[in-house]
Design an enzyme around this catalytic site. Structure first.
Site, PDB file in Angstrom:
ATOM      1  N   THR A 106       0.815  -1.211   0.000  1.00 55.15           N
ATOM      2  CA  THR A 106       0.000   0.000   0.000  1.00 55.15           C
ATOM      3  C   THR A 106       0.850   1.263   0.000  1.00 55.15           C
ATOM      4  OG1 THR A 106      -1.762  -1.115   1.144  1.00 55.15           O
ATOM      5  CG2 THR A 106      -1.749   1.247   1.351  1.00 55.15           C
ATOM      6  N   TYR A 149      -7.964   0.895  -4.042  1.00 54.94           N
ATOM      7  CA  TYR A 149      -6.652   1.239  -4.568  1.00 54.94           C
ATOM      8  C   TYR A 149      -5.927  -0.026  -4.953  1.00 54.94           C
ATOM      9  CZ  TYR A 149      -4.833  -0.325  -0.098  1.00 54.94           C
ATOM     10  OH  TYR A 149      -4.517  -1.083   0.993  1.00 54.94           O
ATOM     11  N   SER A 199       1.611  -7.481  -0.410  1.00 57.67           N
ATOM     12  CA  SER A 199       2.363  -8.471   0.375  1.00 57.67           C
ATOM     13  C   SER A 199       1.570  -9.745   0.636  1.00 57.67           C
ATOM     14  CB  SER A 199       2.876  -7.859   1.674  1.00 57.67           C
ATOM     15  OG  SER A 199       1.841  -7.673   2.590  1.00 57.67           O
ATOM     16  N   THR A 205       1.616  -4.235   4.381  1.00 59.19           N
ATOM     17  CA  THR A 205       1.526  -4.512   5.816  1.00 59.19           C
ATOM     18  C   THR A 205       0.974  -5.911   6.130  1.00 59.19           C
ATOM     19  OG1 THR A 205      -0.629  -3.449   5.903  1.00 59.19           O
ATOM     20  CG2 THR A 205       1.276  -2.089   6.462  1.00 59.19           C
ATOM     21  N   ASP A 206       0.310  -6.555   5.153  1.00 62.15           N
ATOM     22  CA  ASP A 206      -0.349  -7.843   5.440  1.00 62.15           C
ATOM     23  C   ASP A 206       0.625  -8.912   5.953  1.00 62.15           C
ATOM     24  OD1 ASP A 206      -2.675  -6.684   4.623  1.00 62.15           O
ATOM     25  OD2 ASP A 206      -2.927  -7.882   2.804  1.00 62.15           O
ATOM     26  N   LYS A 238       0.399  -7.534  13.075  1.00 60.60           N
ATOM     27  CA  LYS A 238      -0.688  -6.648  12.622  1.00 60.60           C
ATOM     28  C   LYS A 238      -1.951  -7.003  13.387  1.00 60.60           C
ATOM     29  CE  LYS A 238      -2.836  -4.900   8.422  1.00 60.60           C
ATOM     30  NZ  LYS A 238      -2.908  -4.921   6.953  1.00 60.60           N
ATOM     31  N   GLU A 240      -1.343 -29.399  28.941  1.00 64.45           N
ATOM     32  CA  GLU A 240      -2.490 -30.288  28.658  1.00 64.45           C
ATOM     33  C   GLU A 240      -2.139 -31.316  27.591  1.00 64.45           C
ATOM     34  OE1 GLU A 240      -6.602 -28.549  28.658  1.00 64.45           O
ATOM     35  OE2 GLU A 240      -5.450 -26.678  28.696  1.00 64.45           O
TER      36      GLU A 240
HETATM   37  N1  GLU Z   1      -2.697  -6.113   0.932  1.00 65.23           N
HETATM   38  C1  GLU Z   1      -1.771  -5.051   0.783  1.00 65.23           C
HETATM   39  C2  GLU Z   1      -0.360  -5.463   1.145  1.00 65.23           C
HETATM   40  O1  GLU Z   1      -0.108  -6.106   2.115  1.00 65.23           O
HETATM   41  C3  GLU Z   1      -2.258  -3.905   1.515  1.00 65.23           C
HETATM   42  C4  GLU Z   1      -1.884  -3.838   2.952  1.00 65.23           C
HETATM   43  C5  GLU Z   1      -0.923  -2.723   3.186  1.00 65.23           C
HETATM   44  O2  GLU Z   1       0.131  -2.600   2.572  1.00 65.23           O
HETATM   45  O3  GLU Z   1      -1.267  -1.936   4.040  1.00 65.23           O
HETATM   46  O4  GLU Z   1       0.544  -5.128   0.419  1.00 65.23           O
END
Ligand code: GLU
Length: 370
Positions: A53, A66, A99, A132-133, A205, A325
């Site tokens: 992103t 986007y 990602s 971020t994924d 995340k 357990e």
């Molecule tokens: N799905 C995208 C990625 O991981 C968007 C998430 C992001 O970058 O915030 O590249």
């Protein structure tokens, strides 16, 4: 004015210029040298762009939509004012993907490029721009394979560059602050987003869309950064040890599947993973890494066949403890300690790739940092 007076005034004027020109030239020359000397003293930061992103652009056809990975690393860095005062930056494009499509090929390319840059002393720090994924998985992978103490910072953003209040430029600026600072050395790979510096092992995340999404449940951020206050590192736990593993030849890690536990769980996902050639299974268990009786039986059978079984948890914080357990000693299982399933998977892959498959040895690697 007489003719003589005019001539004398002209001479004076010319003399003044003859004096002024060398002075102006000197000023330009010394200013240039000064700027060049200053630039030579700035830390050298290598930016490796992968997409996400942070490199995304709005889709004009749909509000809020986007496409990630549209802008190059070079363009990204140029869009942030003031970076040239912090560091000498060189950007390279490794991939242009969201990602969710992150893969072994990109991981290996990143790891090899970073190691090469450090070994040849081409850079004082590296920044990886990333979606971020799966940012936390790449951070943890790199933390486990890159040798040396120079800083590696991974950065992303939750909003694309074209959004109102885009968070990318601020995050990038802070990433450069951290990567360029000598105090960042020896701290392993760090994620820098939203004013926080977080360690690769702990960061995860936690929110699908908010900019306040990355957190480190068990130990909190390793530090904070902002443009006004600079960097503040917190005290690090004494005795924390970071191990690095040899990157295997080729471009692929062994197949290790994550099996998510839930109510009414049966053995099907485990049998499925085995039938598709999994060399290891990480259980995203309930609670302290638990699962149903039939799933446990299937895991025990898998371990007997030589498949590595690691119990992790779907719970966001805490540790998975041996023999509470579940009889890990009897079943030949390993517990992931603090590692969430996606990071336990990365470590399991690296260990299997390095020929470590005995449960006692595997367990040692999972607990080695304490
Ligand atoms: N799905 C995208 C990625 O991981 C968007 C998430 C992001 O970058 O915030 O590249």
């Amino acid at each position: 004015m007489t003719r003589d007076a005019v001539t004398s005034a002209r001479h004076q004027h010319r003399r003044r210029w003859m004096l002024a020109i060398p002075l102006v030239c000197f000023a330009f020359w010394s200013g240039g040298i000064g700027a060049a000397a200053q630039a030579a003293e700035l830390p050298r930061i290598l930016v490796l762009a992968t997409g996400g992103t942070i490199a995304g652009q709005a889709d004009p056809r749909a509000t809020g939509a986007y496409k990630s990975g549209q802008i190059t690393g070079e363009q990204l860095m140029q869009s942030v004012p003031g970076l040239d005062k912090l560091a000498k930056i060189n950007a390279e494009q490794i991939s242009s993907i969201g990602s969710q499509d992150m893969n072994d090929k990109v991981w290996f390319a990143l790891a090899r490029r970073i190691q090469d840059a450090f070994d040849k002393n081409e850079a004082d720090g590296v920044i990886v721009t990333h979606g971020t994924d799966t940012l936390e998985e790449t951070a943890f992978f790199l933390d486990n394979v890159v040798r040396g103490d120079k800083p590696v910072v991974i950065v992303g953003s939750m909003r694309p560059a074209t959004a109102v209040s885009a968070d990318g430029p601020g995050n990038l600026y802070e990433a450069v602050q951290v990567a360029a600072d000598p105090r960042s050395r020896g701290r392993g790979v760090m994620a820098v987003l939203n004013d926080k510096i977080q360690g690769a092992r702990s960061v995860t995340k936690t929110n699908t869309t908010s900019i306040e999404t990355f957190s480190s449940a068990n130990d909190g951020p390793v530090g904070y950064v902002d443009t006004a206050g600079g960097i503040r590192f917190m005290a690090q736990a004494p005795g924390f040890r970071r191990t690095t593993y040899q990157l295997p030849a080729g471009e692929q890690l062994p197949r290790v599947e994550i099996v998510y536990s839930h109510a009414n769980m049966d053995a099907v996902p485990i049998e499925d993973a085995i039938s598709h050639g999994a060399k290891g299974i990480v259980l995203a268990g309930v609670g302290d890494g638990n699962t149903s009786k039939s799933a446990l039986d299937a895991l025990e059978a898998a371990a007997k066949k030589g498949i590595v079984v690691v119990r992790s948890t779907r719970v966001r914080s805490g540790f998975v403890t041996r023999n509470v357990e579940v009889d890990d000693d009897k079943n030949g299982f390993v517990v992931s300690e603090d590692l969430n399933p996606q990071k336990a998977r990365v470590l399991t892959q690296l260990l299997i790739a390095g020929g470590v498959t005995a449960s006692a040895e595997l367990q040692k690697a999972f607990t080695a940092t304490w």
